[in-house]
Design a protein around this motif. Sequence first.
Motif, short mmCIF file in Angstrom:
data_model
loop_
_atom_site.label_atom_id
_atom_site.label_comp_id
_atom_site.label_asym_id
_atom_site.label_seq_id
_atom_site.Cartn_x
_atom_site.Cartn_y
_atom_site.Cartn_z
N LEU A 89 0.84 -1.22 0.00
CA LEU A 89 0.00 0.00 0.00
C LEU A 89 0.87 1.26 0.00
N ASN A 90 2.12 1.12 0.44
CA ASN A 90 3.04 2.26 0.35
C ASN A 90 3.18 2.75 -1.09
N ARG A 140 0.10 4.80 -1.79
CA ARG A 140 0.19 6.08 -1.08
C ARG A 140 1.23 7.00 -1.72
N GLU A 196 -6.37 1.33 5.91
CA GLU A 196 -5.82 2.36 6.80
C GLU A 196 -5.35 1.83 8.15
N ARG A 248 0.65 0.14 7.60
CA ARG A 248 -0.70 0.71 7.52
C ARG A 248 -1.48 -0.07 6.47
#
Lengths: 428, 327, 168
Positions: free
Chosen positions: A340-341, A344, A386, A410
């Motif tokens: 997910l980084n 993001r 999240e 996260r």
Amino acid sequence: MKTESRLIRGARLLDPCTGLDAVTDLAIDRGRILAVGELPAGFTPTEVIDGQGCCLCPGFIETSFQGHTPGSGRDGSLASELRAAAAGGFTSVLLRPDTSPVADTPGVIREQQAEAAAAGLIRVLPCGALTPGLRGRELSEMAALLEAGAVAFGQAQRSIEDTQLLRLALSYAADFDRTVLLHPEDARLAADGVMDEGPLSLRLGLGGRPRLAEDIGLYRDLQVARLARARVHFPTLSSAAAAEQIDAAQAAGQAVTAGVSIHHLLLTSQDIGTFNTHVKILPPLRDARQQEALRQALARGTLSVLSAQHEPWGPDHRGSTMTAAPFGIAAIEYLLPLALNLVRAGLLSMLQLVQRLTTGPAAALGLPLPSLAPGSVADLCLFDPEQPWEASANGWSVGDNHPYRHWELRGAVRLTLRDGRIVHRREP
Amino acid sequence: MTGLRFGDGNPQYDRQGRLRHLLSIEGLREIDLLQILDTAESFLGIAQRAIKKTPTLRGRTLVNLFFENSTRTRSTFELAAKRLSADVLNIAASQSSATKGESLLDTVDNLMAMQVDGFIVRHPEAGAAHLLARHLGDRALVVNAGDGQHAHPTQALLDVFTIRRLAGPVEQQVVCILGDLLHSRVARALIHALSILGCPEIRVLGPRTLVPPEFASLGVQVHHDPRDALPGASVVYALRLQRERMESHRLPSLDEFHRRFGLTPERLALAAPGALVLHPGPINRGVEIGSAVVDGPQSVILAQVEHGLAVRMAVLSLLAGVGGHED
Amino acid sequence: MNSRFDVDALLNTLAEQLRPLVDPAATAMIGIFTGGVWVARALHHRLGLVLPLGELDISFYRDDFSRIGLHPEVRASRLPFDVEDRDILLVDDVLYTGRTVRAALNEIFDYGRPRRIRLVVLVDRCSRELPIAADFSALQLRLDSHHEIKLNGPEPLRLEVQARESGS
């Protein structure tokens, strides 16, 4: 199988097969997806799951998974490692053939399937060794391996030094229309290197594995595969030049796919610091320039597979020197928050990330493409993008060899479903 | 990013920033390096006394843990420890548990159960001393006596001690290191020590197979011809060439290496007048260095050995003096 | 504070005490770093001793080494004469517990076996913890343990009494 039926309400559905990206409901019945959005009248689920704030997508597929079955058990086995994979949101894993003994006989393939069935978690996709013992000297009995249940052939992390044998092995494999997974590396040039060759290997006095070894190995493998008309997949590339070669081969219409590990996208050789054996991996971590090129290649789709490259090593390997430590990182249960980084950072959309973890690997392996469309198999992953957490000292995997111990994670997998059945559940 | 900075990534220092282990010259603060050299000056005189011993480490037990043969380094460490009145346990791991498959850390844990205070460790694999230091923390001191091709800090300390004492301030020297740089922990350590002490010009010399151009990343000038590398050098450091290098095809023959790079009186004449000649030993006469140079007036090779003892006494007394080992 | 003590006068007093008892041609003198060396230099000059002055750094001989480690600045001991069978004057600035002198005696004996050692100090704090006494002292001073007396130098030499910093 029990006739479970479930309703997942209000999740953001991500279907890379159809391009669907919308918040709606999804119903599961008898192991398959029954409906999306509008529910059939009279549908009464046995469980209703609140998916608000979460994403729902097909279960992830791993193309590089060391399950250590058969093996000694010291470093985990399918029982422990499939549990870790389920916790990571994976519903299918392709088993690496470099087990002990090597997956070069039907007996081993059957043992792997039996172990997986006993674990009762997610799907295993056995991969037969392309050459007996992965030695690259003769051809495996591929028909027998397929009959036993292998879905592909591979060489794990061993390249075939003899180019003539490589050509013959790829030609013979092409008869079966299965993907062949290769480790592109010039073995002599790579020698005994334990990390990327560069200023840091020079300073640490460690044997270096030059990037060039991958670039040359890949060139040869691509040319030979084209000659043999074989469909090949390179599970984890590590250099900018390698990604460019894949670009060119795909543009020329060659049947080739390639992937990259999350580790090569988040770490560089500098993370070795003073001999951190937990970032020893093959191919080795490279410099920041290669990392950026790999990220871009994943974003534009040249690299269509994002891999956890799961290789667990148990506590008996703790306290090894850099030279003695085995290659590999075990972090499949942390893959989602790590990946997910990339979203993001604006590198990938959420849908693209899911694509690289589901339809990308399925296409590379020649499997049916997973989807959320009604009628599809309900292999699913529900995750909260999240939720913050930290890697615990004791994860599901027997392997503790990963460098993410103190990372702020996260995003967490809430549910993993296989055939509509829950194989992993994390309470929020 | 590099993990080799002072602080967390540098296991040589404790949380208070005190030097607890000597693992590599890289990452050592200049002030600590200078303190070791200055302390060594004090120990130099002790060898001239009737009783060549001080009570500094009386009651301490140090272990010479050698997983590689080395008569010279092992015996100077042993003598250094004994002259400081420490008890010394010599463990040659080739005849011990290591060959029975016991791991490095298990061997050390067993010795720790006998309440030893420190380890002087030599190991064929890079990073072994770091591994030990991380494992032991402040329970015992660790001195790296050579780990693979990575580091050999006490050798570098005795080398710069010799240069400082016999050639003058390091800031005024032009140092040329010749031979097999690629496989040399001695060379790596020396380059770092010279850089920390402000040596303005470090040159490395040898064939590209043993001195790859990447050495420039260490801040040195890379040369492949003695006629470029030697003029103006005030210190010439010849490294030991190992025979295995021929088997790995890095050299056609030892003779050819001598023909191109061997330090002969003629080649030495290219360097600055009176340039000092150093060598870490053991010497291959007629390979990296000719006998006429080894035994000639510019050679300070035996002074290096004498200095090695004083430097090792300084290192052991400084590390053992950092509180915490006792209570 | 520093005006309280006339160091020069104290040195003269010491020199006068010593003069009848030394043979300038044969007696050797050793100062203990740092203050002791300053005092010894002054006495060596006043007494006109022929043998060069010896200097002793007792860092490696301290009995509290394992607790406090090496002093950050260690100097080389230097005894430029043969200690064997020698008559020696050992000089320090202040005699307090006697531990420094004990370490110095140990160190001197590692150089050889002297015939006689006599202890000379500028100030005797009269609170020794070991059976070690000064043979000569210019000033006897009783101070409680919260105060310390320190010789500052080398030029000029000043003797100062200060309150001890708490915690040390």
